[in-house]
Every structure is written in structure tokens, then in C-alpha cells.
Scaffold this motif. Structure first.
Motif, short mmCIF file in Angstrom:
data_model
loop_
_atom_site.label_atom_id
_atom_site.label_comp_id
_atom_site.label_asym_id
_atom_site.label_seq_id
_atom_site.Cartn_x
_atom_site.Cartn_y
_atom_site.Cartn_z
N ALA A 215 7.16 4.01 -36.79
CA ALA A 215 6.36 3.25 -35.83
C ALA A 215 5.05 2.75 -36.45
N CYS A 216 4.63 3.36 -37.53
CA CYS A 216 3.35 3.02 -38.15
C CYS A 216 3.46 2.05 -39.32
N LEU A 217 4.64 1.90 -39.86
CA LEU A 217 4.82 1.11 -41.08
C LEU A 217 4.26 -0.31 -40.94
N GLY A 218 3.38 -0.66 -41.86
CA GLY A 218 2.84 -2.01 -41.92
C GLY A 218 1.91 -2.39 -40.80
N LYS A 219 1.45 -1.44 -40.02
CA LYS A 219 0.57 -1.76 -38.90
C LYS A 219 -0.87 -1.33 -39.19
N THR A 220 -1.77 -2.05 -38.58
CA THR A 220 -3.18 -1.70 -38.68
C THR A 220 -3.55 -0.83 -37.48
N LYS A 221 -4.72 -0.25 -37.55
CA LYS A 221 -5.21 0.55 -36.43
C LYS A 221 -5.32 -0.30 -35.17
N GLU A 222 -5.80 -1.51 -35.33
CA GLU A 222 -5.96 -2.41 -34.18
C GLU A 222 -4.61 -2.71 -33.53
N GLN A 223 -3.55 -2.78 -34.32
CA GLN A 223 -2.23 -3.07 -33.78
C GLN A 223 -1.65 -1.88 -33.02
N VAL A 224 -1.94 -0.67 -33.45
CA VAL A 224 -1.34 0.51 -32.81
C VAL A 224 -2.17 1.07 -31.66
N MET A 225 -3.44 0.72 -31.59
CA MET A 225 -4.30 1.33 -30.57
C MET A 225 -3.83 1.08 -29.13
N PRO A 226 -3.30 -0.09 -28.78
CA PRO A 226 -2.80 -0.22 -27.40
C PRO A 226 -1.69 0.78 -27.09
N GLU A 227 -0.80 1.01 -28.03
CA GLU A 227 0.28 1.99 -27.83
C GLU A 227 -0.26 3.41 -27.79
N VAL A 228 -1.22 3.70 -28.65
CA VAL A 228 -1.84 5.02 -28.67
C VAL A 228 -2.51 5.29 -27.33
N MET A 229 -3.24 4.32 -26.82
CA MET A 229 -3.93 4.50 -25.54
C MET A 229 -2.93 4.64 -24.40
#
Length: 82
Positions: free
Chosen positions: A50-64
Motif C-alpha cells: 500500500a505504501c510503494l511509490g507513495k508520498t506522505k501527502e498521498q497516504v495521509m487521507p487513508e491514514v486519517m
């Protein structure tokens, strides 16, 4: 321990944030991998994908979204921001 049901969501958020953007801390990764295996009998392979090639900004909506669903983190943030 109070609110142990939140532990998995919190560890997931930390794991994902640590693995994005090429700024991975190897010690944090090992500790989190150990925690997932020992506490939950799970491995982190799907989280890694799920993390491959993603930035923090891209994953933060899913994390939240995970934190919203499984923790009271947003309530904590509201109190923290005041």
C-alpha cells in the motif's frame, strides 16, 4: 492498558507514514514489524504494498480514515489545537 483496541490502527498509521517518501527509519520499521507479528500474528507485506511509490501527502487521507474509524485521534487533535 486503556484503549488497547486502538493500538493496531495507531501502529498501522506509524508504519505507513514511516514507509513513504523514501525517509524510512530502519529501526522503526523493525520494531513495527515485530509488533505486528507478536501482537497481532500478522505480517506487514500488505501494508508495504500500500505504501510503494507513495508520498506522505498521498497516504495521509487513508491514514486519517483508519484513525477516524478505529481511534479517537481526531478528538485528541481537537483538544490539542485549542
Amino acid at each position: 492498558m486503556k484503549n488497547t483496541k486502538e493500538v493496531k490502527a495507531i501502529l498501522t498509521a506509524i508504519f505507513v507514514i514511516n514507509r513513504t517518501g523514501g525517509h524510512e527509519d530502519k529501526d522503526i520499521s523493525l520494531i513495527l514489524d515485530y509488533a505486528f507479528r507478536r501482537l497481532f500474528g500478522a505480517n506487514t507485506n500488505l501494508l508495504l504494498l500500500a505504501c510503494l511509490g507513495k508520498t506522505k501527502e498521498q497516504v495521509m487521507p487513508e491514514v486519517m480514515q483508519v484513525l477516524r474509524a478505529d481511534t479517537q485521534y481526531e478528538k485528541y487533535l481537537e483538544g490539542y489545537r485549542k
